[in-house]
Design a protein around this motif. Sequence first.
Motif, PDB file in Angstrom:
ATOM      1  N   GLU A 134      97.032  57.155  -4.449  1.00 11.24           N
ATOM      2  CA  GLU A 134      95.698  56.560  -4.552  1.00 11.24           C
ATOM      3  C   GLU A 134      95.538  55.575  -5.712  1.00 11.24           C
ATOM      4  N   GLY A 175      91.028  63.857   6.425  1.00  4.89           N
ATOM      5  CA  GLY A 175      92.047  64.091   5.405  1.00  4.89           C
ATOM      6  C   GLY A 175      92.116  65.532   4.943  1.00  4.89           C
ATOM      7  N   TRP A 180      94.054  62.694  -3.310  1.00  5.90           N
ATOM      8  CA  TRP A 180      94.573  61.501  -2.638  1.00  5.90           C
ATOM      9  C   TRP A 180      93.691  61.062  -1.463  1.00  5.90           C
ATOM     10  N   PRO A 181      93.422  61.936  -0.479  1.00  2.00           N
ATOM     11  CA  PRO A 181      92.569  61.476   0.618  1.00  2.00           C
ATOM     12  C   PRO A 181      91.170  61.061   0.171  1.00  2.00           C
ATOM     13  N   THR A 237      94.580  61.107   6.700  1.00  7.12           N
ATOM     14  CA  THR A 237      95.200  61.419   5.410  1.00  7.12           C
ATOM     15  C   THR A 237      95.445  62.919   5.262  1.00  7.12           C
ATOM     16  N   LEU A 265      98.351  57.568   7.220  1.00  7.73           N
ATOM     17  CA  LEU A 265      98.811  57.039   5.932  1.00  7.73           C
ATOM     18  C   LEU A 265      99.918  57.879   5.301  1.00  7.73           C
ATOM     19  N   ASP A 266     100.089  59.118   5.743  1.00  6.22           N
ATOM     20  CA  ASP A 266     101.172  59.949   5.217  1.00  6.22           C
ATOM     21  C   ASP A 266     102.164  60.333   6.314  1.00  6.22           C
TER      22      ASP A 266
END
Length: 410
Positions: A134, A175, A180-181, A237, A265-266
């Motif tokens: 992030e 997420g 992070w999310p 996420t 995204l992951d």
Amino acid sequence: MDRRSFLKNSAAAGVALAAPSFISSRTRAADTLKLGCLFSSSGTMANIEGRLNSVVKMAAAELNAKGGVLGKQVEVEVTDPASDWPLYAQLGRQLLLQDQCSALFGCWTSVSRKSVLPVVEQNNGLLYYPLHFEGEENSKNVVYLNSPPASSVLPALEYLMSPDGGEAKRFFMLGSDYVWPRTINKICKGYWKSKGFDKSAWREHYVPFGFSNFQTLVNEIRQFASEPGGQPIVVLTVVGSSIPDFFKEIINQGITATDIPVLGLDVLEADLEGLDTAPMVGHLNCWAYLQNVESKANTAFKADWKSFVEKGNLPYSPNTVIDPMVSTYDGVHLWAKAVEKAGMADPDAVRAAFDGLTFDCPSGYSIKMSGENNYVSRGVFIGSVNDQQAFDILWQSEDTPKPVPFSPYA
């Protein structure tokens, strides 16, 4: 009393002398440099995180085969934080203080990195962190090997909002519930606001680590997609074992990328193992490396990994390579280059040697470091799921964009 008299008198008195083993261990230490690993091989993150321990060993073996670093062999100390965030900090402190590791390679989630951050800062250690994340952080004790959102997430969103990407107008954010999310989604919302979108254009949901029952949430996504306002997408996420569980439910409910594209995204090639990806074709990810990139360095890396797995009988696919593996591999070689340049493994000297370092990454890019911060400049890819449990390359950056640690949208 001189040393000879001390030894003679001590032996006569029956004193147990530890000097020989102490001297031996010091001699071994003088001939080696240690790297410590903080990657979980058990718990929620084990499926993908654990293999990074083996990547560090593989990279160290490459260095040792060429004479080591500063003429010293590189040893790798492996731990298992077991996907338990406080344990990362505890084991990180042990690697630095007890095992005397020159640098640490570790962490997947940002919460695990945040757990280790005060340990490396208080003990002036170096943590090489291989995940895109992030941003919103710039510690002199962390080397950020991957991309912050400005170099990865925002280009992917821009693509999806363009005519080529389907002109996305509405966004369902889903997420795992941690930093992070939540920070990524905050940046996304700020970005969409800057593009003139109203907050009615998005929804936001979070689930616990290890969450697996996505039936109700996928039903909510279907309901969101049926509402007016333009093309919807999912910004995903969730992490770890939740990723394949989410896609299993997407497949179960018959949702395809032509209906509601998912930007994971992951999501990595390893997350697709065991899934029938034919119904998933067209869903997206964005990373600094994709396994299908064509480059001589990538061909060599994949062959080396396959050989390393098969010779070591490791519990990982010999034919699957993911971005954090490559970022970790790059990190070991960047560390070695910095140590050679500095002439020592002292963290302050190593940091001072970062400016101007380059390495030919398997991604096909020459990645580089500057003296401005500890972020690595690297290329960026947007991938599309194919029916072979991998990603086709839809787009890639022309060069390695300058990392932007702090986002104006956060």
